[in-house]
Design a protein around this motif. Structure first.
Motif, PDB file in Angstrom:
ATOM      1  N   LEU A   1       0.648  -1.384  -0.009  1.00 36.99           N
ATOM      2  CA  LEU A   1      -0.169  -0.088  -0.046  1.00 36.99           C
ATOM      3  C   LEU A   1       0.860   1.236  -0.019  1.00 36.99           C
ATOM      4  N   SER A   2       2.022   1.244   0.854  1.00 34.53           N
ATOM      5  CA  SER A   2       2.885   2.353   0.720  1.00 34.53           C
ATOM      6  C   SER A   2       3.314   2.780  -0.721  1.00 34.53           C
ATOM      7  N   SER A   3       3.735   1.638  -1.170  1.00 36.30           N
ATOM      8  CA  SER A   3       4.496   1.671  -2.628  1.00 36.30           C
ATOM      9  C   SER A   3       3.353   2.311  -3.572  1.00 36.30           C
ATOM     10  N   ARG A   4       2.139   1.707  -3.557  1.00 37.28           N
ATOM     11  CA  ARG A   4       0.919   2.079  -4.221  1.00 37.28           C
ATOM     12  C   ARG A   4       0.674   3.487  -4.080  1.00 37.28           C
ATOM     13  N   ILE A   5       0.600   4.105  -2.900  1.00 41.95           N
ATOM     14  CA  ILE A   5       0.603   5.649  -2.741  1.00 41.95           C
ATOM     15  C   ILE A   5       1.388   6.294  -3.603  1.00 41.95           C
ATOM     16  N   ILE A   6       2.682   6.033  -4.141  1.00 41.66           N
ATOM     17  CA  ILE A   6       3.431   6.775  -5.019  1.00 41.66           C
ATOM     18  C   ILE A   6       2.976   7.150  -5.960  1.00 41.66           C
ATOM     19  N   THR A   7       2.101   5.960  -6.931  1.00 41.83           N
ATOM     20  CA  THR A   7       1.601   6.213  -8.108  1.00 41.83           C
ATOM     21  C   THR A   7       0.586   7.199  -8.192  1.00 41.83           C
ATOM     22  N   TYR A   8       0.039   7.562  -7.023  1.00 39.83           N
ATOM     23  CA  TYR A   8      -1.158   8.457  -7.049  1.00 39.83           C
ATOM     24  C   TYR A   8      -0.814  10.055  -7.467  1.00 39.83           C
ATOM     25  N   ALA A   9       0.654  10.257  -7.405  1.00 43.94           N
ATOM     26  CA  ALA A   9       0.951  11.851  -7.586  1.00 43.94           C
ATOM     27  C   ALA A   9       0.580  11.891  -8.770  1.00 43.94           C
ATOM     28  N   LEU A  10       0.838  11.042  -9.909  1.00 45.57           N
ATOM     29  CA  LEU A  10       0.656  11.472 -11.568  1.00 45.57           C
ATOM     30  C   LEU A  10      -0.973  11.760 -11.520  1.00 45.57           C
ATOM     31  N   SER A  11      -1.753  10.633 -10.827  1.00 46.71           N
ATOM     32  CA  SER A  11      -3.153  11.050 -11.032  1.00 46.71           C
ATOM     33  C   SER A  11      -3.687  12.317 -10.483  1.00 46.71           C
ATOM     34  N   ILE A  12      -3.054  12.588  -9.540  1.00 56.69           N
ATOM     35  CA  ILE A  12      -3.490  13.904  -8.835  1.00 56.69           C
ATOM     36  C   ILE A  12      -3.016  15.075  -9.683  1.00 56.69           C
ATOM     37  N   ALA A  13      -1.681  15.109  -9.854  1.00 56.67           N
ATOM     38  CA  ALA A  13      -1.084  16.102 -11.052  1.00 56.67           C
ATOM     39  C   ALA A  13      -1.959  16.382 -12.170  1.00 56.67           C
ATOM     40  N   GLY A  14      -2.415  15.090 -12.883  1.00 52.76           N
ATOM     41  CA  GLY A  14      -3.238  14.976 -13.985  1.00 52.76           C
ATOM     42  C   GLY A  14      -4.598  15.597 -13.785  1.00 52.76           C
ATOM     43  N   MET A  15      -4.955  15.567 -12.618  1.00 53.33           N
ATOM     44  CA  MET A  15      -6.425  16.282 -12.455  1.00 53.33           C
ATOM     45  C   MET A  15      -6.355  17.741 -12.262  1.00 53.33           C
ATOM     46  N   ILE A  16      -5.259  18.175 -11.664  1.00 52.66           N
ATOM     47  CA  ILE A  16      -5.072  19.515 -11.364  1.00 52.66           C
ATOM     48  C   ILE A  16      -4.662  20.099 -12.826  1.00 52.66           C
TER      49      ILE A  16
END
Length: 257
Positions: free
Chosen positions: A88-103
């Motif tokens: 789960l800790s490693s999976r959290i890393i990948t959410y940075a691109l999804s959040i940046a893409g939404m912004i």
């Protein structure tokens, strides 16, 4: 010819404990554990990694087939918990691109253009976020960073020895820190779009005050999309290199130095 099968229960027990940790981590790990990968392929990779790690880490397990059932159940639960935490800790890393893409999509006027994001188990996401997520996974394999994922799996047995207690406080602190870092990285990746969007919409607001009879925002929407697209392709390399550096640093926390 006779075969000694008395060791089979011990081998099966250790393999089950090892597979519980490796399989749970692989289910959540970035790159190797993506939902777009066939479950049969992920299961096969988990079995192969378990076989590869078996002779290396089984000496760390202080349990045998004659141990009491509660002891075996406790060890199995600990393996699941450790695998879930690291994955789960490693999976959290990948959410940075999804959040940046939404912004970026919000600033570029493409927030309503949704598409299925394969990195988020088929959930709907902004088109730009889905594109960045897929590009990030591709670059992870292209730059051989998936070996860091495998190294983190192996070194988890040194960071969290089998049979030891769980440092719940440290684990909670790390998850909190990584979650905060994900949002910080997403803001840094999308910072140029935030600045340009602020200036752009500020100028549109002034024009709207000067010419209230004209639909400024409706007319400027194509220009906003064009500016956002040009900026995305101009800054894409820098953005992804920044993300890969963050990915490598974040996974390095799970690799024993």
């Amino acid at each position: 010819m006779t075969f000694n099968v008395t060791i089979l229960p011990q081998v099966a027990l250790l393999f089950m404990l090892l597979f519980a940790r490796i399989g749970t981590m692989l289910m959540l790990m970035p790159a190797l554990g993506e939902g777009s990968i066939s479950p049969q392929v992920r299961l096969g990779v988990a079995l192969l990694l378990t076989l590869a790690f078996y002779p290396l880490v089984t000496p760390l397990y202080s349990v045998d087939a004659t141990s009491p059932l509660p002891r075996i159940g406790y060890l199995l639960a600990m393996e699941f918990a450790i695998g879930f935490f690291i994955g789960l800790s490693s999976r959290i890393i990948t959410y940075a691109l999804s959040i940046a893409g939404m912004i970026i999509a919000n600033q570029s006027g493409l927030a309503f253009a949704m598409a299925t994001d394969p990195t988020m188990d088929g959930q709907q996401g902004a088109v730009i976020g889905s594109f960045l997520s897929l590009l990030g996974i591709t670059l992870i394999f292209a730059f051989d960073l998936h070996y860091l994922v495998i190294a983190a799996m192996h070194d988890s047995f040194r960071l969290f020895p089998p049979g030891g207690g769980l440092p719940v406080g440290d684990m909670a602190e790390m998850v909190t820190m990584m979650t905060a870092e994900v949002f910080a990285i997403a803001i840094r990746i999308s910072a140029p779009f935030l600045v340009v969007g602020l200036v752009f919409y500020f100028g549109l607001g002034l024009l709207n005050k000067l010419m209230p009879q004209m639909q400024i925002f409706f007319i400027a929407m194509p220009l906003n999309i064009a500016v956002g697209g040009l900026m995305l392709f101009a800054l894409l390399t820098t953005m992804m290199m920044w993300y890969l550096a963050h990915f490598q640093t974040a996974l390095g926390r799970f690799i024993a130095g």
